[in-house]
Design an enzyme around this catalytic site. Sequence first.
Site, short mmCIF file in Angstrom:
data_model
loop_
_atom_site.label_atom_id
_atom_site.label_comp_id
_atom_site.label_asym_id
_atom_site.label_seq_id
_atom_site.Cartn_x
_atom_site.Cartn_y
_atom_site.Cartn_z
NE ARG A 89 -3.54 2.56 2.38
CZ ARG A 89 -4.66 2.76 3.05
NH1 ARG A 89 -5.22 1.75 3.71
NH2 ARG A 89 -5.23 3.95 3.09
NE ARG A 121 -7.89 2.72 -0.28
CZ ARG A 121 -8.64 3.55 0.42
NH1 ARG A 121 -8.88 3.32 1.68
NH2 ARG A 121 -9.15 4.62 -0.12
CG ASP A 143 -8.49 0.50 3.76
OD1 ASP A 143 -7.64 0.87 4.59
OD2 ASP A 143 -9.65 0.95 3.72
CG ASP A 203 -10.32 0.69 7.58
OD1 ASP A 203 -9.24 1.26 7.82
OD2 ASP A 203 -11.03 0.93 6.58
#
Length: 467
Positions: free
Chosen positions: A83, A92, A95, A97
């Site tokens: 990334r 990207r 990711d 999260d």
Amino acid sequence: MRKHRVYLGLGSNLGDREFNLLQAIERLRLLGDVVKVSRLYETDPVGYLDQPKFLNVALLLETDLDPWTLLGQLKAAEADLGRVETIRFGPRTIDLDILIFDDLVISDPALTIPHPRLKERAFVLVPLSEIAPDLVVPGIGLTVRELADRVDGVGVRQARWKLEGILGRDLQAEAPDVPLPLSWVGVGDLERVALFDTPIGRVYCPVRVWLGVSLGAGRRGVHASRFGEALDDALKGGGGLSPATLAVRVAGEVARRQEAEAGHSRLTLRYPISPAGTFCTVTAEARCRAGQCRAGLGVEVVGMTVCPCGLELARQFARRRLQATGLPADDLLDLLPLASHAQRGRLSLFVGAERLPSPEELADLAQAALSAGTADTLKRPEELLTILKGHRRPRFAEDVVRDLLARVGRALTYLPDSAYVEARLTNEESIHPHDITVVWAGTMGALRGGAWRPITRESWLDGTADV
């Protein structure tokens, strides 16, 4: 210690998106246990529209890491997987999260939990509602399903890619073609090294482990990899263990990870019982069902049994010889040792109870019931003493088991009547091509004069025996 339950959202829209997600999930396995994974969804970009579509997935991770340490590990994983930071909400490779972390609500410049945009993102809520629809989001008070119903899910579609068993269906959780329950499904001969508290201090001992779960009629199979993961997790933490404590930990962890009705563990290890270098084989078993666990501990010692029949035959032969010479036969026979054949006896004692004896306590009882002990090395004086001791205590296999049970009844007075006791002797015969086995299985109440009834280790551990 209970692990943290963390829900993560994963996304990728550059390069081989599917492979990027696969790599990310494998990286997450280094941080904890990936328990559930949603199906794969292809989603339209949000915020910055001039970029490729995303592939998104949600998963449940159980981990020992605190929120800030986990965040650092996720950032490192993103960097390792390629990334590169560009514009806000831009494209990207990966990711990662943190969406929800236990029931925490954190508002920090570096970290906000639950994720600050969770309740408005369909590409997060739709996959998340698949694996945790009834989870109440901390600080919001609504379930994931309720939040998902409030957002526009037009730009979220199930992807045409399906990675069965990884990002797709949990095949093991599906209904089998033949809906029959299975008593036990498991794996054996897992080998580890564990630190135990022993009579000679804390010692690392090799352990061989069998693990299993009872499988209901509605579930097709188990996840074989979770057995080893459960064992490794139970071994974490400082300090020494007892074999029974480890068995209980593993049985409970196996049942939890496999989402099974019951988990079972059986551990076997060579265990030091004296500073002189004496070892015995220790077996610990545990079964956990509906949060309730039963455990038992057993030992096997190896010693010598001397045959009374052989000894009596030798005595009669010697008496006739001596009487023919006119010598006082009986006096001489009482004075001199006589020969008989001897067997290697493998004597085991297993006890099941809430409070368990130590391995060395069980080993002492078992060794005392044999004609004589054995040793890895014997000097001449020790060899003579072993021979003399053995031939002064000739006993049938049945005698050994009965004597051991009498010793258990006298020594383990703190055990309740419901405690399970199992004694087993296998004599490796020296003048026969077969072995002799003697077994007694019952309760302490039966040893104390109560009624004996058929009982097995299996039925006691499972709680089905009428004790």
